[in-house]
Enzyme design. Structure first.
Site, PDB file in Angstrom:
ATOM      1  N   HIS A 125      19.984   2.938 -31.325  1.00 37.08           N
ATOM      2  CA  HIS A 125      20.114   4.336 -31.749  1.00 37.08           C
ATOM      3  C   HIS A 125      21.418   4.659 -32.483  1.00 37.08           C
ATOM      4  O   HIS A 125      22.040   5.689 -32.241  1.00 37.08           O
ATOM      5  CB  HIS A 125      19.992   5.261 -30.540  1.00 37.08           C
ATOM      6  CG  HIS A 125      18.617   5.287 -29.922  1.00 37.08           C
ATOM      7  ND1 HIS A 125      17.472   5.083 -30.637  1.00 37.08           N
ATOM      8  CD2 HIS A 125      18.217   5.538 -28.634  1.00 37.08           C
ATOM      9  CE1 HIS A 125      16.422   5.200 -29.827  1.00 37.08           C
ATOM     10  NE2 HIS A 125      16.844   5.457 -28.608  1.00 37.08           N
TER      11      HIS A 125
ATOM     12  N   HIS B  25      14.970  12.719 -30.647  1.00 41.26           N
ATOM     13  CA  HIS B  25      14.842  12.109 -29.324  1.00 41.26           C
ATOM     14  C   HIS B  25      14.699  13.170 -28.234  1.00 41.26           C
ATOM     15  O   HIS B  25      15.342  13.085 -27.183  1.00 41.26           O
ATOM     16  CB  HIS B  25      16.048  11.198 -29.066  1.00 41.26           C
ATOM     17  CG  HIS B  25      15.774  10.063 -28.134  1.00 41.26           C
ATOM     18  ND1 HIS B  25      15.450  10.254 -26.811  1.00 41.26           N
ATOM     19  CD2 HIS B  25      15.757   8.725 -28.336  1.00 41.26           C
ATOM     20  CE1 HIS B  25      15.276   9.076 -26.235  1.00 41.26           C
ATOM     21  NE2 HIS B  25      15.451   8.129 -27.145  1.00 41.26           N
TER      22      HIS B  25
ATOM     23  N   GLU C  58       9.023   9.362 -30.084  1.00 43.18           N
ATOM     24  CA  GLU C  58       9.944   9.246 -31.217  1.00 43.18           C
ATOM     25  C   GLU C  58       9.208   8.663 -32.420  1.00 43.18           C
ATOM     26  O   GLU C  58       8.905   7.474 -32.440  1.00 43.18           O
ATOM     27  CB  GLU C  58      11.111   8.341 -30.817  1.00 43.18           C
ATOM     28  CG  GLU C  58      11.816   8.781 -29.549  1.00 43.18           C
ATOM     29  CD  GLU C  58      12.387   7.611 -28.765  1.00 43.18           C
ATOM     30  OE1 GLU C  58      13.141   6.803 -29.331  1.00 43.18           O
ATOM     31  OE2 GLU C  58      12.056   7.485 -27.570  1.00 43.18           O
TER      32      GLU C  58
END
Ligand code: BGC
Length: 391
Positions: free
Chosen positions: A149, A220, A356
């Site tokens: 991420h 997210h 996501e």
């Protein structure tokens, strides 16, 4: 009336007024909900908790409201979605995304990415390494042995420039400098959030670069469609239009295969409870500690929902539309109850899920996956819509 009696009546009046009128406004601060209460939160955070100076930049809180009373709140710190009030089947507005009262709440829980805009690369890149046009790039390892991420300080932890476009739209922009977190190219990113009159949150991403780079942006948010604080999400019903998924190794890096879901714990082609097969004893479920996998979406148009999730208690149905080829279904397996959400309840294990929308994890090292390469002169565009209906 005697002076003492008068004072007694006056005091009682003040106390009952505080109780009657004050409670509503401050309920999110004083109400401690536990999983057994089964009572969904109805609070949005207060703007004050989001007015800060971080890295020399001002952060703010933005609230959008539509004609149905639906509200969505955001902050330009990490371009987070911090709250979302949706009517349940009885018309009562409940908050369906995990959020915190202030920026400190988000700072404390960075590794969970609650509500964040994730970038420059959503999900994992194996061993934090990839090659592009013959050059090798090394990224920060924040999820051993991989990068996850965006790395050490991803897009979720930077202050974006902000502009409220109108009553329904707020726009955040961020310039990620060449070699920030190890990625090549100055990347100009824009995320626009729109709250539509048909109760949808529309997220549009755009980006350009001055050197060839890789990009995979996503949101997210952790949803509990029965309302956060209402319990776990195991009885939510999920449907994902994906005949295939990308199996992973023990470090959650795709093996590179694209495997059919039929006959596996990953078959959500028909509406199925999240909890039905989440603890099955097969390798993939064990690696993810539940669902933490990328689904390969069947060929679709943007106006066709690729996933539908229903809250079994609230009747709230969330439809997801996206221009992306994949979706990471994460069932909150690493939520551990260590943090206090808006409303006071803890972020208990599997009390929310994330969906996501994305390109596949580790695509920079998997030439067989749809490309995540962005070149100078090209415009990266991605669109995701979370639309809500109440039955
Ligand atoms: C990842 C999980 C991770 C979670 C929070 C998800 O997108 O797939 O493995 O724990 O984000 O960081």
């Amino acid at each position: 009336m005697k002076k003492k009696t008068f004072i007694f009546y006056l005091t009682s009046l003040i106390i009952s007024s505080i109780y009657l009128f004050g409670c509503n406004n401050t309920s999110k601060n004083i109400k401690k909900t536990t999983m057994s209460d089964n009572s969904a939160q109805i609070a949005l955070p207060k703007p004050e908790g989001f007015e800060k100076i971080i890295d020399g930049k001002q952060t703010h809180y933005f609230n959008l409201k539509n004609k149905n009373g639906v509200q969505a709140s955001f902050t330009n710190y990490g371009a987070h979605l911090v709250g979302l009030l949706i009517p349940d089947k009885s018309g009562k507005l409940i908050d369906v995304v995990v959020g915190f009262n202030d920026i400190d709440g988000y700072k404390k829980t960075l590794s969970a990415y609650y509500g964040a805009t994730v970038g420059r690369y959503g999900n994992r890149i194996a061993n934090g390494k990839f090659k592009l046009e013959g050059k090798s790039y090394t990224l920060f390892i924040n999820n051993k042995p991989n990068t996850l991420h965006g790395g050490k300080k991803g897009f979720n932890d930077v202050v974006w420039d902000a502009k409220q476009i109108n009553n329904n739209e707020v726009q955040f922009t961020y310039l990620s400098k060449d070699l920030e977190e190890g990625y090549p190219g100055n990347l100009n990113c824009t995320v626009t959030y729109e709250l539509t009159e048909d109760n949808a949150v529309k997220i549009s991403y755009e980006a350009t670069t001055d050197k060839t780079t890789v990009i995979n942006l996503t949101n997210h948010s952790y949803f509990n469609l029965n309302g956060i604080g209402s319990g776990n999400i195991l009885n939510h019903i999920v449907q994902i239009k994906a005949a295939n998924f990308t199996p992973v190794d023990e470090n959650l890096i795709p093996t590179g295969e694209i495997k059919p879901v039929v006959g596996t714990s990953f078959d959500f082609l028909l509406p199925t409870e999240i909890g039905k097969r989440i603890d099955e004893k097969n390798e993939q479920i064990l690696f993810g500690k539940g669902y933490d996998h990328n689904f390969v979406l069947d060929k679709h148009e943007i106006n066709q929902p690729i996933a539908t999730i229903v809250g079994d208690i609230s009747g709230i149905k969330m439809e997801i539309f996206t221009s992306e080829p994949g979706i990471q279904f994460y069932s909150g397996n690493f939520m551990n109850g260590a943090n206090e959400e808006i409303g006071g309840q803890k972020d208990l294990n599997r009390s929310a899920f994330a969906m996501e929308t994305q390109h596949f994890p580790d695509s920079p090292n998997k030439p067989q996956f749809p490309t995540t390469v962005l070149k100078p002169g090209e415009v990266y565009k991605s669109l995701t819509i979370y639309r809500f209906k109440s039955n």
